[in-house]
Write an enzyme that holds these catalytic residues in place. Structure first.
Site, mmCIF file in Angstrom:
data_model
loop_
_atom_site.group_PDB
_atom_site.id
_atom_site.type_symbol
_atom_site.label_atom_id
_atom_site.label_comp_id
_atom_site.label_asym_id
_atom_site.label_seq_id
_atom_site.Cartn_x
_atom_site.Cartn_y
_atom_site.Cartn_z
ATOM 1 N N PHE A 40 18.054 3.665 -12.419
ATOM 2 C CA PHE A 40 18.315 2.355 -11.832
ATOM 3 C C PHE A 40 19.507 2.416 -10.889
ATOM 4 O O PHE A 40 20.109 1.400 -10.597
ATOM 5 C CB PHE A 40 18.522 1.326 -12.943
ATOM 6 C CG PHE A 40 17.356 1.261 -13.894
ATOM 7 C CD1 PHE A 40 16.154 0.730 -13.463
ATOM 8 C CD2 PHE A 40 17.438 1.777 -15.172
ATOM 9 C CE1 PHE A 40 15.054 0.694 -14.305
ATOM 10 C CE2 PHE A 40 16.344 1.746 -16.022
ATOM 11 C CZ PHE A 40 15.147 1.207 -15.596
ATOM 12 N N GLY A 95 12.604 4.806 -1.145
ATOM 13 C CA GLY A 95 11.874 6.037 -1.407
ATOM 14 C C GLY A 95 10.536 6.114 -0.697
ATOM 15 O O GLY A 95 10.320 6.980 0.163
ATOM 16 N N ARG A 132 3.019 -4.355 3.233
ATOM 17 C CA ARG A 132 1.757 -3.904 2.660
ATOM 18 C C ARG A 132 2.025 -3.179 1.340
ATOM 19 O O ARG A 132 2.982 -2.404 1.239
ATOM 20 C CB ARG A 132 1.103 -2.945 3.656
ATOM 21 C CG ARG A 132 -0.308 -2.546 3.332
ATOM 22 C CD ARG A 132 -0.871 -1.909 4.588
ATOM 23 N NE ARG A 132 -2.123 -1.225 4.373
ATOM 24 C CZ ARG A 132 -2.469 -0.129 5.050
ATOM 25 N NH1 ARG A 132 -1.625 0.393 5.938
ATOM 26 N NH2 ARG A 132 -3.631 0.432 4.853
ATOM 27 N N ASN A 154 0.242 0.697 -3.665
ATOM 28 C CA ASN A 154 -0.533 0.790 -4.907
ATOM 29 C C ASN A 154 -0.244 -0.442 -5.766
ATOM 30 O O ASN A 154 0.803 -0.520 -6.417
ATOM 31 C CB ASN A 154 -0.170 2.074 -5.667
ATOM 32 C CG ASN A 154 -1.035 2.255 -6.914
ATOM 33 O OD1 ASN A 154 -1.764 1.347 -7.319
ATOM 34 N ND2 ASN A 154 -0.957 3.432 -7.513
ATOM 35 N N THR A 171 1.105 0.093 -9.486
ATOM 36 C CA THR A 171 2.479 0.528 -9.750
ATOM 37 C C THR A 171 3.497 -0.454 -9.169
ATOM 38 O O THR A 171 4.591 -0.616 -9.713
ATOM 39 C CB THR A 171 2.716 1.951 -9.203
ATOM 40 O OG1 THR A 171 2.235 2.024 -7.864
ATOM 41 C CG2 THR A 171 2.001 2.985 -10.055
ATOM 42 N N GLU A 217 13.783 -3.071 -5.963
ATOM 43 C CA GLU A 217 14.915 -3.878 -6.401
ATOM 44 C C GLU A 217 14.720 -5.379 -6.227
ATOM 45 O O GLU A 217 15.388 -6.171 -6.892
ATOM 46 C CB GLU A 217 16.186 -3.407 -5.676
ATOM 47 C CG GLU A 217 16.665 -2.098 -6.260
ATOM 48 C CD GLU A 217 17.535 -1.272 -5.327
ATOM 49 O OE1 GLU A 217 18.707 -1.103 -5.616
ATOM 50 O OE2 GLU A 217 17.020 -0.777 -4.306
HETATM 51 MO MO1 MOS Z 1 19.012 1.842 -6.720
HETATM 52 S S1 MOS Z 1 20.653 0.871 -7.463
HETATM 53 O O1 MOS Z 1 19.313 1.600 -5.063
HETATM 54 O O2 MOS Z 1 19.291 3.486 -7.004
#
Ligand code: MOS
Length: 699
Positions: A235, A505, A580, A583, A586, A657
């Site tokens: 996190f 990511g 968009r 998945n 997830t 987030e």
């Molecule tokens: Mo998250 S707090 O941006 O790794």
């Protein structure tokens, strides 16, 4: 072939449920040895002596590291990484030594035999906004300016006090600790002949670990290989290496050829790996009687550490959230004798939007306007901070769609709805999170001998579904079925990957895979021959002519027991605009997880630091409260049909987030609507409500 948008089950699922997906500690290494850290029992002072005689003679012990014999680090400028280099103690629980033994039990036992003498200094570990050392830092986390000012807020407040409405409140969040299911763990192995270090690490970014540790250890990044195919949650705390990585590396260099396993204990998770510092937000809003905001001031305060500065960017969301011609924001911090704070899911946004969205609820009340309508009236047509147009700001649609589905029309005035022993209320809050994409990710694609397309990138799956989403993105771009893709991630031996942080990511890695796929198809067409292989770097940068954010609306029903003050959240709906969705399966999990995080922040989580000794006493999962399944009832997350080509070539934005931004405020606002009691300090406790609830004798 439209692979993006299909709900593919996790391709790493079978390996995980059969226990064959190795987490950091579980990697099979020959003849491992085990490290247990020696930690300080004082919060400030210096070490006078460490007696390791008994520990060294204890069964199975191979080495005891102390500041006197530990390898010297090359770059000691980062206070967090500068461990076992001098005799200073900056916080309680600071690693000051390490025992390495043949078994974990031997290491732990021997550690208990180490005797340390200190020169004890007075410490201060108590956060308060009027602390003498409160200062204005140079910048806040994320590189944000500490202060901003536009227009004449003071003038606007003077005006509103004569003819208008003002809100003035202090909102606080406690110290909170990241606690992924898998604690941080490192296995370190030093190859003396090759002069290379291998780390099996629980991390959100293998390349980041190598790049960060290299100068500290006096190595080049190429001498460090970091392997992390599966990570049991992260996190933010795993977004960078911490002192335990450095110590594991030192131990490995001391014992060449032996793989040193350093599992951080659950209790050490409350010391070693960062945490969300306590925050206080002083928010003042001036508005017209019709709710139009004229001035907004957000002064934020948070806790930093003498060991290394970290400033939570709590006031940043208030710079862009709502219209206000006159505006001021500031961040102040105080360095205490505490461990170094760091990222925890939505640093800045989570505490800042909590404060701002509760203040908006108070403004709605003060103006006698529905809280959704108030937000709609103050929705800015361009970014108030930069003046730039929004790439796609669909907050109002999220709020309206949420209201329709939730049945918001049934909301009653505060404290007026009673069902049996429960007071019932509805609450709302907005969510916003900036779009981030990190430059530098590379991907390679090659035709494998088995006929599948091998896709390689040092991305990492921290439980978010990366194995699956990147497979979908690759299949989509290469025009094949997901099962024809053989993805490899989680290893610095693969092409460069950026961190799984800031909800960046999938955006960053996906863009690299797309760039490689386009190159691959351009060079080899649809029928590649053996030997076909390309590597490409992402060339995607968010369009700087626009402000790009994700948005959401949280709607919550809260029930408060009139006898006990117990709060339950029987219903929660999140409606999001996140571009968009790669998945749905997830993404929904991530959003629900984020919303659960919000309920947790509102009602459960608090690290209680004992000012007398300087440590967190709620340092285990029995006393550090968070929701169980019984606390999470009817919860749903949906999203608008969306595509944002300005954000990424996939049309997607981050979703990691946004789910926990604003959600704590929605809980607080629902509790206020249920009871008429306004709580501004998190977490809300039954004690905050009980004295104000209807007298039981009258029931
Ligand atoms: Mo998250 S707090 O941006 O790794």
């Amino acid at each position: 072939m439209n692979a993006i948008g299909s709900s593919l089950p996790r391709i790493d699922g079978p390996a995980k449920v059969t226990g064959t997906a190795p987490y950091a500690y579980e990697h099979s290494v020959a003849a491992p040895v085990f490290l247990h850290a020696v930690t300080s029992t004082i919060a400030r002072g210096s070490i006078v002596d460490i007696d390791t005689t008994a520990a060294e003679m204890s069964d199975g012990v191979l080495a005891v590291l102390t500041p006197w014999n530990a390898p010297r680090l090359t770059d000691t400028t980062d206070g967090e990484y500068c461990v076992l280099q001098d005799l200073t103690v900056g916080f309680r629980g600071q690693p000051i030594g390490a025992v390495i033994a043949e078994t974990p039990e031997q290491a732990r036992h021997a550690q208990s035999l180490v005797r340390v003498q200190y020169d004890v200094h007075t410490h201060d570990t108590t956060f308060r906004t009027d602390a003498a050392g409160m200062y204005l830092p140079d910048s806040a986390n994320g590189g944000y300016d500490t202060t901003t000012e536009a227009g004449d807020p003071d003038g606007a407040f003077a005006e509103a006090r004569t003819d208008g409405v003002t809100v003035d409140g202090w909102y606080t969040t406690p110290e909170e600790h990241n606690n992924p299911m898998e604690p941080h763990t490192t296995i370190a192995l030093w190859d003396e002949a090759e002069q290379s270090l291998t780390l099996y690490d629980s991390t959100q970014g293998p390349h980041g670990v190598a790049d960060t540790l290299a100068p500290v250890l006096g190595l080049s990044p190429e001498q460090i290989r970091v392997i992390a195919p599966h990570v049991g949650g992260g996190f933010g705390s795993k977004g960078a290496p911490h002192a335990h990585n450095v110590i594991a590396a030192m131990a490995a260099m001391t014992l060449p050829g032996r793989a040193v396993k350093f599992p951080v204990t659950r209790q050490q998770m409350f010391v070693f790996v960062g945490y969300r510092p306590p925050t206080a937000s002083h928010i003042r809003i001036a508005a017209n009687h019709d709710g139009g905001i004229t001035a907004l001031v957000h002064d934020a305060y948070s806790q930093s550490s003498h060991t290394k500065e970290f400033v939570e960017q709590t006031a940043v969301p208030s710079r862009s959230m709502y219209s206000a011609p006159h505006r001021r924001t500031s961040h102040r911090a105080v360095a205490l004798d505490v461990p170094v704070p760091y990222w925890m899911r939505a640093p800045g946004e989570a505490p800042g939007m909590y404060a701002g969205e509760v203040a908006m609820d108070e403004l709605a009340e003060a103006c006698g306007i529905d809280p959704i309508e108030l937000r709609v009236r103050n929705d800015p047509s361009v970014d108030p901070e930069s003046g730039k147009p929004w790439a796609s700001r669909r907050l109002v649609e999220c709020l309206r769609e949420g209201a329709r589905r939730f049945g918001w029309g049934a909301r009653r005035p505060a404290g007026s709805r009673r069902e049996g022993d429960a007071l019932v209320g509805f609450g709302v809050a907005s969510a916003a999170y900036p779009h981030m994409i990190n430059a530098g990710s590379k991907a390679s694609i090659r035709l494998r001998e088995d006929g599948r397309l091998g896709v390689q990138i040092d991305a990492v799956d921290i439980g978010t579904g990366t194995w699956t989403t990147l497979t979908l993105i690759a299949a989509d771009a290469l025009g094949c079925l997901p099962e024809q893709i053989a993805l490899e991630i989680g290893d610095t031996a693969l092409p460069y990957g950026t961190v799984a942080g800031g909800s960046s990511g999938t955006s960053s890695w996906g863009s690299a895979i797309l760039a490689a796929a386009h190159k691959f198809r351009a060079e080899f067409g649809d029928d590649p021959l053996q030997g076909a292989e390309v590597t490409a770097e992402s060339d995607t940068e968010p369009d700087d002519n626009y402000r790009i954010h994700s948005y959401g609306a949280h709607l919550i029903e809260a029930r408060v027991d009139v006898h006990t003050g117990e709060i339950t959240v029987p219903r929660m709906l999140g409606v999001f605009s996140i571009g968009r969705v790669v998945n749905p399966r997830t993404v929904r999990s991530q959003l629900l997880g984020g919303m659960t995080f919000g309920i947790s922040m509102a009602l459960h989580e608090e690290s209680v630091r004992d000012g007398r000794f300087g440590h967190v006493v709620t340092q285990d999962l029995a006393t550090y409260h968070f929701p169980t399944n019984a606390d999470i009832r009817d919860m749903d997350a949906i999203w608008l049909d969306d595509i944002d080509q300005r954000a990424t070539p996939m049309g997607s934005r981050g979703a990691g987030e946004i789910g926990n931004v604003g959600s704590a405020a929605a809980v607080v606002n629902a509790v206020c609507n249920a009871t008429g009691i306004r709580v501004r300090e998190l977490p809300i406790r039954a004690d905050d409500l009980l004295p104000h609830l209807p007298d039981i004798r009258e029931i």
